[in-house]
Design a protein around this motif. Structure first.
Motif, mmCIF file in Angstrom:
data_model
loop_
_atom_site.group_PDB
_atom_site.id
_atom_site.type_symbol
_atom_site.label_atom_id
_atom_site.label_comp_id
_atom_site.label_asym_id
_atom_site.label_seq_id
_atom_site.Cartn_x
_atom_site.Cartn_y
_atom_site.Cartn_z
ATOM 1 N N ALA A 1 20.534 101.156 14.907
ATOM 2 C CA ALA A 1 19.717 101.230 14.278
ATOM 3 C C ALA A 1 18.365 101.129 15.131
ATOM 4 O O ALA A 1 17.116 102.169 14.922
ATOM 5 C CB ALA A 1 19.227 100.199 12.930
ATOM 6 N N HIS B 1 18.866 104.710 17.385
ATOM 7 C CA HIS B 1 18.628 105.038 16.459
ATOM 8 C C HIS B 1 17.049 105.750 16.195
ATOM 9 O O HIS B 1 16.973 106.546 16.814
ATOM 10 C CB HIS B 1 18.975 104.922 14.883
ATOM 11 C CG HIS B 1 18.535 106.239 14.420
ATOM 12 N ND1 HIS B 1 17.370 106.346 13.777
ATOM 13 C CD2 HIS B 1 19.545 106.769 13.670
ATOM 14 C CE1 HIS B 1 17.386 107.037 12.368
ATOM 15 N NE2 HIS B 1 18.530 107.972 12.605
ATOM 16 N N ASP B 2 16.382 104.598 16.481
ATOM 17 C CA ASP B 2 14.873 104.600 15.939
ATOM 18 C C ASP B 2 14.290 104.992 16.971
ATOM 19 O O ASP B 2 13.320 106.012 17.322
ATOM 20 C CB ASP B 2 14.019 103.873 15.765
ATOM 21 C CG ASP B 2 15.000 103.028 14.278
ATOM 22 O OD1 ASP B 2 15.181 104.361 13.388
ATOM 23 O OD2 ASP B 2 14.268 102.235 13.669
ATOM 24 N N ARG C 1 13.052 113.490 19.983
ATOM 25 C CA ARG C 1 13.083 114.680 19.181
ATOM 26 C C ARG C 1 12.453 116.142 19.695
ATOM 27 O O ARG C 1 13.158 117.145 19.637
ATOM 28 C CB ARG C 1 13.821 113.944 18.003
ATOM 29 C CG ARG C 1 12.430 114.683 17.244
ATOM 30 C CD ARG C 1 12.839 114.536 15.571
ATOM 31 N NE ARG C 1 11.556 114.718 14.493
ATOM 32 C CZ ARG C 1 11.742 114.396 13.464
ATOM 33 N NH1 ARG C 1 12.919 114.525 12.974
ATOM 34 N NH2 ARG C 1 10.652 114.417 13.022
ATOM 35 N N LEU D 1 22.598 111.405 15.455
ATOM 36 C CA LEU D 1 22.061 110.352 15.034
ATOM 37 C C LEU D 1 22.781 109.383 15.014
ATOM 38 O O LEU D 1 22.459 107.924 15.273
ATOM 39 C CB LEU D 1 20.484 110.427 15.268
ATOM 40 C CG LEU D 1 19.463 110.230 15.804
ATOM 41 C CD1 LEU D 1 18.211 110.975 15.047
ATOM 42 C CD2 LEU D 1 19.113 110.485 16.461
ATOM 43 N N HIS D 2 23.415 109.350 13.710
ATOM 44 C CA HIS D 2 23.846 108.253 13.132
ATOM 45 C C HIS D 2 24.996 107.539 13.637
ATOM 46 O O HIS D 2 25.665 106.519 12.994
ATOM 47 C CB HIS D 2 24.952 109.218 11.615
ATOM 48 C CG HIS D 2 26.233 109.702 12.167
ATOM 49 N ND1 HIS D 2 26.208 110.820 12.395
ATOM 50 C CD2 HIS D 2 27.246 109.534 11.714
ATOM 51 C CE1 HIS D 2 27.127 111.184 12.274
ATOM 52 N NE2 HIS D 2 28.344 110.787 11.888
ATOM 53 N N LEU E 1 15.366 109.429 18.028
ATOM 54 C CA LEU E 1 14.645 109.925 17.483
ATOM 55 C C LEU E 1 13.190 110.510 17.751
ATOM 56 O O LEU E 1 12.713 111.224 17.386
ATOM 57 C CB LEU E 1 14.473 109.088 15.305
ATOM 58 C CG LEU E 1 14.158 110.146 14.357
ATOM 59 C CD1 LEU E 1 14.959 111.318 13.888
ATOM 60 C CD2 LEU E 1 13.598 108.874 13.375
ATOM 61 N N ALA F 1 28.011 107.723 22.825
ATOM 62 C CA ALA F 1 28.359 107.410 21.604
ATOM 63 C C ALA F 1 29.657 107.124 20.749
ATOM 64 O O ALA F 1 29.761 106.771 20.097
ATOM 65 C CB ALA F 1 26.729 107.011 20.650
ATOM 66 N N LEU G 1 24.479 106.378 16.307
ATOM 67 C CA LEU G 1 23.155 105.263 17.514
ATOM 68 C C LEU G 1 23.787 103.976 16.011
ATOM 69 O O LEU G 1 23.306 104.332 15.004
ATOM 70 C CB LEU G 1 22.277 105.489 17.469
ATOM 71 C CG LEU G 1 22.333 106.663 18.494
ATOM 72 C CD1 LEU G 1 21.122 107.191 19.719
ATOM 73 C CD2 LEU G 1 23.363 105.918 19.934
ATOM 74 N N LEU H 1 23.842 110.986 23.152
ATOM 75 C CA LEU H 1 25.135 110.542 21.786
ATOM 76 C C LEU H 1 26.408 111.337 22.389
ATOM 77 O O LEU H 1 27.115 110.712 21.638
ATOM 78 C CB LEU H 1 23.923 112.093 21.413
ATOM 79 C CG LEU H 1 22.513 111.402 20.893
ATOM 80 C CD1 LEU H 1 22.344 113.101 20.208
ATOM 81 C CD2 LEU H 1 23.010 110.556 19.665
#
Length: 270
Positions: A15, A18-19, A25, A10-11, A22, A50, A13, A47
């Motif tokens: 912010a 990312h949220d 998930r 996820l890092h 997440l 990304a 992406l 992902l």
């Protein structure tokens, strides 16, 4: 994609994405439902996009996943994971989460096991084939595989979790990985990707442990009547025996864990 791999990726992406990713998930675990699987596939490809800095494509794929999830409303029940279970009586315990892991080998049959104070447990058998990536450190690698088996029981291992290990060599590797030595591996362990390009178990474990300094790994003396350690040891032995014997392993494992956890929680309350 495994849940722990999803969280680590996820890092890639920014912010907002990312949220949003997440929040989805719960769909990453294997599903029987085609819609849930489509959501998981969209997240996986997002992902990947990304990773190649195609953030526009990643955003579109996450949009697609979110729309599917909204129409589908709730994630379906995950497919049953063989070898894992939970004694629900202690699922909502407020005490700090403590777990124990162990491994067992005899001849060419092996087993690993774990148990947690919130009632989760797992056991897995292993009979290596002619080409075994374990190498010469079979017992050590199995002890570490047991830790990976435990940590992947959670989408994200709980903050502040304590893991008890009765193997000092395994504990040494866990501490080295937490200190950033992710390349340290037991002698002879094969680092080549497994089927479908998946990273070896210990490589994944090293990455996971290195990203979780809040998880405590501590030594527990084996066969010293510590309820959690004894439970993990018994599960590992049961898994090893299951390679050559036929019995209802799930029922026995559940009853065994229930008995040891009852002892553990009674002692805590005393």
């Amino acid at each position: 994609m495994r849940p722990d791999e999803f969280v680590r990726a996820l890092h890639l992406l920014p912010a907002p994405l990312h949220d949003r990713a997440l929040a989805l998930r719960a769909y990453v675990k294997p599903r029987r439902c085609e819609t849930c699987q489509a959501i998981a596939d969209a997240l996986r490809v997002a992902l990947t996009a990304a990773h190649y800095e195609e953030l526009g494509s990643a955003a579109q794929l996450i949009d697609t996943a979110a729309q599917l999830a909204t129409r589908h409303h709730l994630a379906c029940r995950p497919a049953h994971e063989p070898g894992r279970g939970q004694v629900r009586r202690w699922a909502d315990t407020s005490a700090p989460l403590i777990a124990a892991t162990d491994a067992s080998w005899k001849g060419r049959a092996g087993g690993i096991g774990y148990v947690t104070s919130d009632g989760r447990y797992g056991l897995r058998s292993r009979r290596p084939g002619r080409v075994d990536p374990t190498g010469c450190s079979r017992v050590l690698v199995s002890e570490l595989r047991a830790v990976e088996f435990l940590l992947t029981a959670y989408d994200t291992p709980p903050v502040g979790m304590m893991v008890l290990v009765d193997s000092r060599p395994a504990l040494n590797y866990l501490h080295r990985w937490q200190d950033g030595e992710s390349g340290a591996m037991p002698a002879g362990y094969d680092l080549r990707p497994r089927h479908n390009g998946i990273k070896p178990t210990l490589v994944r474990l090293a990455d996971l442990v290195g990203a979780r300094p809040d998880v405590t790994f501590a030594h527990v003396k084996a066969h010293a009547h510590h309820a959690l350690n004894e439970a993990a040891d018994s599960l590992a032995h049961m898994a090893r025996r299951r390679v050559d014997e036929s019995f209802d392993v799930q029922a026995r494992a559940h009853a065994l864990v229930e008995a040891f956890l009852r002892e553990w929680h009674v002692a805590l309350a005393a």
